[in-house]
Design a protein around this motif. Structure first.
Motif, PDB file in Angstrom:
ATOM      1  N   HIS A  27       0.921  -1.315  -0.043  1.00  0.00           N
ATOM      2  CA  HIS A  27      -0.040  -0.024   0.044  1.00  0.00           C
ATOM      3  C   HIS A  27       0.723   1.186   0.135  1.00  0.00           C
ATOM      4  N   ASP A  28       0.154   2.425  -0.536  1.00  0.00           N
ATOM      5  CA  ASP A  28       0.915   3.711  -0.654  1.00  0.00           C
ATOM      6  C   ASP A  28       0.942   4.077   1.058  1.00  0.00           C
ATOM      7  N   HIS A  29       1.973   4.490   1.678  1.00  0.00           N
ATOM      8  CA  HIS A  29       2.086   5.087   2.923  1.00  0.00           C
ATOM      9  C   HIS A  29       3.134   5.917   3.185  1.00  0.00           C
ATOM     10  N   GLU A  30       3.353   6.837   4.166  1.00  0.00           N
ATOM     11  CA  GLU A  30       3.951   7.751   4.382  1.00  0.00           C
ATOM     12  C   GLU A  30       4.829   7.245   5.974  1.00  0.00           C
ATOM     13  N   ASN A  31       6.223   7.626   5.996  1.00  0.00           N
ATOM     14  CA  ASN A  31       6.885   7.457   7.560  1.00  0.00           C
ATOM     15  C   ASN A  31       7.716   8.483   7.415  1.00  0.00           C
ATOM     16  N   LEU A  32       8.376   8.879   8.490  1.00  0.00           N
ATOM     17  CA  LEU A  32       9.461   9.608   8.778  1.00  0.00           C
ATOM     18  C   LEU A  32      11.018   8.720   8.681  1.00  0.00           C
ATOM     19  N   LEU A  33      11.752   9.581   7.892  1.00  0.00           N
ATOM     20  CA  LEU A  33      13.185   9.470   7.995  1.00  0.00           C
ATOM     21  C   LEU A  33      13.589  10.714   8.827  1.00  0.00           C
ATOM     22  N   GLY A  34      14.154  10.625   9.915  1.00  0.00           N
ATOM     23  CA  GLY A  34      14.385  11.880  10.678  1.00  0.00           C
ATOM     24  C   GLY A  34      13.358  12.511  10.581  1.00  0.00           C
ATOM     25  N   ILE A  35      13.400  14.181  10.260  1.00  0.00           N
ATOM     26  CA  ILE A  35      12.361  14.913  10.394  1.00  0.00           C
ATOM     27  C   ILE A  35      11.617  15.049   8.697  1.00  0.00           C
ATOM     28  N   ARG A  36      12.368  14.198   7.960  1.00  0.00           N
ATOM     29  CA  ARG A  36      11.898  14.241   6.469  1.00  0.00           C
ATOM     30  C   ARG A  36      10.799  13.079   6.333  1.00  0.00           C
ATOM     31  N   LYS A  37       9.742  13.583   5.555  1.00  0.00           N
ATOM     32  CA  LYS A  37       8.550  12.869   5.313  1.00  0.00           C
ATOM     33  C   LYS A  37       9.062  12.064   4.094  1.00  0.00           C
ATOM     34  N   ARG A  38       8.930  10.500   4.013  1.00  0.00           N
ATOM     35  CA  ARG A  38       9.200   9.769   3.067  1.00  0.00           C
ATOM     36  C   ARG A  38       7.943   8.959   2.470  1.00  0.00           C
ATOM     37  N   LYS A  39       7.492   9.193   1.237  1.00  0.00           N
ATOM     38  CA  LYS A  39       6.181   8.527   0.519  1.00  0.00           C
ATOM     39  C   LYS A  39       6.880   7.326   0.090  1.00  0.00           C
ATOM     40  N   SER A  40       6.104   6.087   0.613  1.00  0.00           N
ATOM     41  CA  SER A  40       6.391   4.833   0.024  1.00  0.00           C
ATOM     42  C   SER A  40       5.318   4.467  -0.824  1.00  0.00           C
ATOM     43  N   ILE A  41       5.461   4.423  -2.333  1.00  0.00           N
ATOM     44  CA  ILE A  41       4.371   4.104  -3.156  1.00  0.00           C
ATOM     45  C   ILE A  41       4.462   2.629  -3.667  1.00  0.00           C
ATOM     46  N   ALA A  42       3.178   1.982  -3.237  1.00  0.00           N
ATOM     47  CA  ALA A  42       3.039   0.729  -3.675  1.00  0.00           C
ATOM     48  C   ALA A  42       3.567   0.147  -4.904  1.00  0.00           C
ATOM     49  N   HIS A  43       4.074  -0.950  -4.937  1.00  0.00           N
ATOM     50  CA  HIS A  43       4.637  -1.642  -6.279  1.00  0.00           C
ATOM     51  C   HIS A  43       3.942  -2.956  -6.255  1.00  0.00           C
ATOM     52  N   SER A  44       3.500  -3.083  -7.627  1.00  0.00           N
ATOM     53  CA  SER A  44       2.920  -4.545  -8.077  1.00  0.00           C
ATOM     54  C   SER A  44       3.565  -4.914  -9.119  1.00  0.00           C
ATOM     55  N   MET A  45       3.752  -6.279  -9.074  1.00  0.00           N
ATOM     56  CA  MET A  45       4.387  -7.024 -10.208  1.00  0.00           C
ATOM     57  C   MET A  45       3.311  -7.832 -11.084  1.00  0.00           C
ATOM     58  N   GLY A  46       2.095  -7.467 -10.697  1.00  0.00           N
ATOM     59  CA  GLY A  46       1.045  -8.283 -11.479  1.00  0.00           C
ATOM     60  C   GLY A  46      -0.038  -8.460 -10.664  1.00  0.00           C
ATOM     61  N   ASN A  47      -1.082  -9.062 -11.104  1.00  0.00           N
ATOM     62  CA  ASN A  47      -2.269  -9.395 -10.483  1.00  0.00           C
ATOM     63  C   ASN A  47      -2.736 -10.768 -10.526  1.00  0.00           C
TER      64      ASN A  47
END
Length: 425
Positions: A338-358
């Protein structure tokens, strides 16, 4: 969790190792398979083949009956849903075509027991998998569900317990009722003893499901950890899994028990020596010194058993696993479901979901063997990504889409799972 197996092997007249066929099969050592060999001061070891799909995480739903302050859903805007019978059937069909029976783990980012067909799903999985586990918050673990899990032979049930008292537990898992969860687990234990009594050959120690406890450790609940272990043992738990919180807000970052990254405090990834310890008694004299030494990080060895604290290793790739989201999308790991956000230090990092297929569009084995997926696994296992958790000084670290080494999505240099800070059962 079993003891480390010691297998004696022989060399043929040409100096080739002769390994037992069951081991070759178990770890996917087929003709032409790529096998990694690791060497240290005491010898060398093989890792499973990259061609071997050994574990499948299945997310029955991303809907949950709790609103935990630690949950990554506080940093996402995702469609909620439940896995359809057709999608689950496609997964089972795909497993049937695999050369080896994989493990199946029901989990993800929702409450599996809230799926109306979860009992049918687990029972079906038991028929095709080598092993089946499930994680739950325990609220919906009714006597009927516990009884069915015992009958169908669920191998392990993981229950999340983030506190040992109603107050500390509710402080983390907002809206949860610890007394009800403990009552449910007492019922499970009682039903397991009844089942063992009815089958003397099995014995109480072998009754399924085995119980595991998962604990998200933070500053606000760390003092409860020893009590949680005692509580779990009293309920029959034989395995405990501890993880750090994935900080999605500045408030959660303040609760984190790991060092931060540039822009916050010190780096997660930094040079440190290998520390070799014998086994020792942990008491008032040794504990402060031992803990202070562990703070130095790096690779820790206790009685020649390696305890690598992170250091750029993908636990999902090394397990030979993939993850299937509730809608059938296949991802290389739980962190990319899933797309989600977390913090690396005080910087926000956006992790975008990655699908190899369905799985609704292609077979499971077809997706796993796709050249693009094979290349990604090799890239992740070699872990040639930029060190975002140590540097975090440019905007490329703000997402997992590109890094300064020239890698394209998904880039894993900022993944806290790969640093050993976040882990899943």
């Amino acid at each position: 969790m079993g003891k480390t197996a010691i297998v004696k092997v022989q060399l043929d007249e040409k100096g080739h190792l002769i390994l037992p066929q069951e081991l070759l099969t178990q770890y996917g050592f087929f003709a032409g398979a790529t096998v990694r060999l690791s060497e240290d001061s005491t010898g060398f070891s093989f890792s499973r083949s990259t061609e071997n799909l050994a574990k499948i995480y299945i997310e029955p739903t991303n809907i949950c009956n709790l609103d935990c302050r630690t949950c990554m859903r506080h940093g996402w805007d995702e469609t909620l849903g439940r896995m359809s019978a057709g999608t689950f059937e496609r997964i089972m069909e795909g497993i049937g075509k695999l050369p080896l029976r994989p493990e199946i783990f029901f989990g993800g980012f929702g409450e599996p027991l809230s799926h109306p067909d979860i009992l049918t799903m687990v029972a079906t999985a038991k028929r095709v998998a080598s092993r089946v586990e499930l994680i739950t918050n325990g609220i919906l673990l009714t006597p009927r569900i516990s009884s069915e899990f015992i009958k169908m032979g669920l191998d392990r049930l993981w229950v999340s317990l983030d506190g040992a008292t109603p107050e500390s537990y509710t402080d983390v898992r907002l809206g949860a009722e610890l007394p009800r969860i403990l009552e449910n687990l007492e019922t499970l234990r009682s039903l397991k003893h009844q089942a063992a009594s009815a089958n003397p050959r099995q014995g109480p120690g072998l009754a399924r499901p085995r119980l595991g406890i998962a604990f998200v450790a933070m500053k606000r609940n760390l003092q409860d950890l020893p009590k949680v272990i005692d509580l779990g043992k009293s309920l029959g738990a034989d395995t405990f899994s501890f993880r750090n919180v994935l900080a999605h807000t500045p408030q959660m970052l303040e609760e984190a028990l790991y060092q931060s990254v540039p822009g916050g405090n010190e780096a997660v990834t930094e040079w440190s020596p290998q520390l070799l310890f014998p086994k020792m008694e942990i008491n008032d004299q040794t504990e402060p010194i031992f803990v202070e030494s562990l703070k130095k990080g790096g690779s820790i060895m206790i009685s020649n058993q390696d305890m690598k604290l992170g250091a750029n290793r993908c636990p999902f790739a090394e397990k030979g696993s993939l993850s299937v989201r509730w809608d059938g999308a296949v991802s290389p790991c739980l962190a990319l479901l899933h797309d989600h956000e977390n913090l690396l230090g005080i910087r926000k990092r956006k992790s975008i979901a990655h699908s190899m297929g369905n799985v609704n569009l292609a077979g499971l084995l077809e997706i796993w063997d796709d050249p693009e997926y094979v290349a990604l696994r090799e890239r992740v296992l070699s872990f040639d990504f930029s060190f975002c958790t140590a540097c975090n000084s440019c905007n490329l670290a703000d997402t997992n889409q590109e890094d300064c080494f020239g890698n394209i999505a998904p880039t894993c240099g900022g993944c806290l799972w790969a640093q050993g800070l976040i882990q899943c059962p």
